[in-house]
Design an enzyme around this catalytic site. Structure first.
Site, PDB file in Angstrom:
ATOM      1  N   GLY A   2       5.500   6.591   2.237  1.00  0.00           N
ATOM      2  CA  GLY A   2       6.831   5.968   2.323  1.00  0.00           C
ATOM      3  C   GLY A   2       7.610   6.223   1.042  1.00  0.00           C
ATOM      4  O   GLY A   2       8.797   6.580   1.071  1.00  0.00           O
TER       5      GLY A   2
ATOM      6  N   GLU B 183      -7.122   3.351 -10.924  1.00  0.00           N
ATOM      7  CA  GLU B 183      -7.304   1.903 -10.886  1.00  0.00           C
ATOM      8  C   GLU B 183      -6.109   1.200 -11.513  1.00  0.00           C
ATOM      9  O   GLU B 183      -5.764   1.479 -12.675  1.00  0.00           O
ATOM     10  CB  GLU B 183      -8.580   1.543 -11.652  1.00  0.00           C
TER      11      GLU B 183
ATOM     12  N   ASP C 163       5.594   1.556  -9.257  1.00  0.00           N
ATOM     13  CA  ASP C 163       4.770   0.411  -8.872  1.00  0.00           C
ATOM     14  C   ASP C 163       5.741  -0.654  -8.375  1.00  0.00           C
ATOM     15  O   ASP C 163       6.728  -0.960  -9.040  1.00  0.00           O
ATOM     16  CB  ASP C 163       3.920  -0.114 -10.028  1.00  0.00           C
ATOM     17  N   SER C 164       5.467  -1.161  -7.203  1.00  0.00           N
ATOM     18  CA  SER C 164       6.461  -2.024  -6.577  1.00  0.00           C
ATOM     19  C   SER C 164       5.789  -3.076  -5.715  1.00  0.00           C
ATOM     20  O   SER C 164       4.576  -3.038  -5.486  1.00  0.00           O
ATOM     21  CB  SER C 164       7.411  -1.159  -5.743  1.00  0.00           C
TER      22      SER C 164
ATOM     23  N   PHE D 258       9.218   1.227   5.328  1.00  0.00           N
ATOM     24  CA  PHE D 258       7.753   1.114   5.371  1.00  0.00           C
ATOM     25  C   PHE D 258       7.361  -0.273   4.872  1.00  0.00           C
ATOM     26  O   PHE D 258       8.220  -1.096   4.535  1.00  0.00           O
ATOM     27  CB  PHE D 258       7.096   2.236   4.547  1.00  0.00           C
ATOM     28  N   GLY D 259       6.076  -0.520   4.826  1.00  0.00           N
ATOM     29  CA  GLY D 259       5.555  -1.774   4.258  1.00  0.00           C
ATOM     30  C   GLY D 259       6.186  -3.023   4.864  1.00  0.00           C
ATOM     31  O   GLY D 259       6.175  -3.221   6.084  1.00  0.00           O
ATOM     32  N   TYR D 260       6.755  -3.861   3.999  1.00  0.00           N
ATOM     33  CA  TYR D 260       7.286  -5.160   4.425  1.00  0.00           C
ATOM     34  C   TYR D 260       8.730  -5.078   4.939  1.00  0.00           C
ATOM     35  O   TYR D 260       9.329  -6.106   5.263  1.00  0.00           O
ATOM     36  CB  TYR D 260       7.212  -6.152   3.252  1.00  0.00           C
ATOM     37  N   ASP D 261       9.298  -3.867   5.027  1.00  0.00           N
ATOM     38  CA  ASP D 261      10.715  -3.724   5.406  1.00  0.00           C
ATOM     39  C   ASP D 261      11.089  -4.407   6.721  1.00  0.00           C
ATOM     40  O   ASP D 261      12.179  -4.984   6.819  1.00  0.00           O
ATOM     41  CB  ASP D 261      11.114  -2.239   5.454  1.00  0.00           C
TER      42      ASP D 261
HETATM   43  P1  ITT Z   1       0.715   4.188  -5.015  1.00  0.00           P
HETATM   44  O1  ITT Z   1       0.053   3.226  -5.976  1.00  0.00           O
HETATM   45  O2  ITT Z   1      -0.118   5.363  -4.689  1.00  0.00           O
HETATM   46  O3  ITT Z   1       2.110   4.542  -5.445  1.00  0.00           O
HETATM   47  P2  ITT Z   1       0.768   1.878  -3.267  1.00  0.00           P
HETATM   48  O4  ITT Z   1       1.325   1.625  -1.897  1.00  0.00           O
HETATM   49  O5  ITT Z   1      -0.638   1.398  -3.536  1.00  0.00           O
HETATM   50  O6  ITT Z   1       0.905   3.433  -3.586  1.00  0.00           O
HETATM   51  P3  ITT Z   1       1.859  -0.087  -5.072  1.00  0.00           P
HETATM   52  O7  ITT Z   1       0.578  -0.471  -5.704  1.00  0.00           O
HETATM   53  O8  ITT Z   1       3.083   0.058  -5.927  1.00  0.00           O
HETATM   54  O9  ITT Z   1       1.761   1.292  -4.309  1.00  0.00           O
HETATM   55  O10 ITT Z   1       2.167  -1.145  -3.927  1.00  0.00           O
HETATM   56  C1  ITT Z   1       3.396  -1.136  -3.314  1.00  0.00           C
HETATM   57  C2  ITT Z   1       3.343  -1.976  -2.051  1.00  0.00           C
HETATM   58  O11 ITT Z   1       4.457  -2.889  -2.045  1.00  0.00           O
HETATM   59  C3  ITT Z   1       3.521  -1.088  -0.835  1.00  0.00           C
HETATM   60  O12 ITT Z   1       2.275  -0.643  -0.353  1.00  0.00           O
HETATM   61  C4  ITT Z   1       4.246  -2.015   0.121  1.00  0.00           C
HETATM   62  O13 ITT Z   1       3.321  -2.866   0.734  1.00  0.00           O
HETATM   63  C5  ITT Z   1       5.109  -2.849  -0.820  1.00  0.00           C
HETATM   64  N1  ITT Z   1       6.420  -2.202  -1.030  1.00  0.00           N
HETATM   65  C6  ITT Z   1       6.877  -1.620  -2.178  1.00  0.00           C
HETATM   66  N2  ITT Z   1       8.094  -1.089  -1.994  1.00  0.00           N
HETATM   67  C7  ITT Z   1       8.403  -1.315  -0.708  1.00  0.00           C
HETATM   68  C8  ITT Z   1       9.509  -0.989   0.088  1.00  0.00           C
HETATM   69  O14 ITT Z   1      10.519  -0.287  -0.395  1.00  0.00           O
HETATM   70  N3  ITT Z   1       9.507  -1.372   1.350  1.00  0.00           N
HETATM   71  C9  ITT Z   1       8.480  -2.064   1.855  1.00  0.00           C
HETATM   72  N4  ITT Z   1       7.380  -2.407   1.198  1.00  0.00           N
HETATM   73  C10 ITT Z   1       7.332  -2.034  -0.092  1.00  0.00           C
END
Ligand code: ITT
Length: 196
Positions: A11, A38, A70-71, A152-155
């Protein structure tokens, strides 16, 4: 100079690829064997820097720049959870659907139909000139159901202020203009342009 994305999240890769148009952008897994990084930091910034440094160390062309993100989503009603644990809210290796369903279920237990929430993105840049980090935020409401399939994710459960639709339902251009990642990337762009 190439921009190498230190992420395994497709995503994020999709958003960065379409939002950074004037540079060559590659996912790190396109140029090296993917490896486990990690995330031991206690803030978005620390984790973003950990990911960018880990990939930069393995780059063969040190003139390239590594960009990481990181998000996560934070809900004040839940004390800020899931926050930096957003990717593993339903457990290590959980699917994004499982994380989303867990957040909806947890919020339903609170007995509210919606509650304020915000996304944070820390974007780290690591290159020969040094290490930099910028942030962006997007505020809105978390709702107790998933709507739409964009993003993606929580969108699908996140409604940005000013809209009566979720990011799952809204056009991707809204995310580029107003999202945590879009805003952080605007600042990152300024830094990148000054270094090229
Ligand atoms: P990388 O560490 O490989 O970048 P990750 O998905 O593990 O991938 P993070 O540790 O930063 O990355 O976790 C980010 C999570 O936060 C992500 O998997 C989503 O669940 C949520 N998230 C972050 N940005 C988002 C977005 O723009 N829309 C929806 N969900 C989001």
């Amino acid at each position: 100079m190439k921009i190498v994305l230190a992420t395994s999240n497709q995503g994020k890769v999709k958003e960065f690829r379409s939002w950074i148009s004037e540079y060559e952008v590659v996912a790190y897994s396109d140029i090296m064997e993917p490896f486990e990084i990690e995330e031991t930091g206690s803030t978005f910034k620390e984790n973003a820097l950990i990911k960018a440094r880990a990939v930069y160390e393995k780059l063969s062309d040190k003139n390239d720049m590594v960009l990481s993100d990181d998000s996560g989503i934070s809900v004040p009603l839940l004390g800020g959870a899931p926050g930096i644990y957003s990717a593993r809210y339903a457990g290590v290796g959980a699917t994004s659907e499982a994380n989303l369903n867990k957040l909806i279920a947890t919020l339903k237990e609170q007995g509210v139909s919606k509650t304020p929430a915000f996304y944070t993105a820390a974007i780290a840049l690591v290159c020969a000139k040094g290490e930099f980090c910028v942030h962006g935020w997007m505020h809105g409401n978390a709702i107790m159901e998933a709507r739409g399939h964009n993003g993606f994710g929580y969108d699908p459960m996140f409604m940005p202020y000013g809209y009566d639709k979720t990011l799952g339902e809204l056009d991707e251009s809204v995310k580029k203009a107003f999202s945590h990642r879009g805003r952080a990337l605007e600042l990152a762009h300024i830094i990148i342009n000054s270094l090229k």
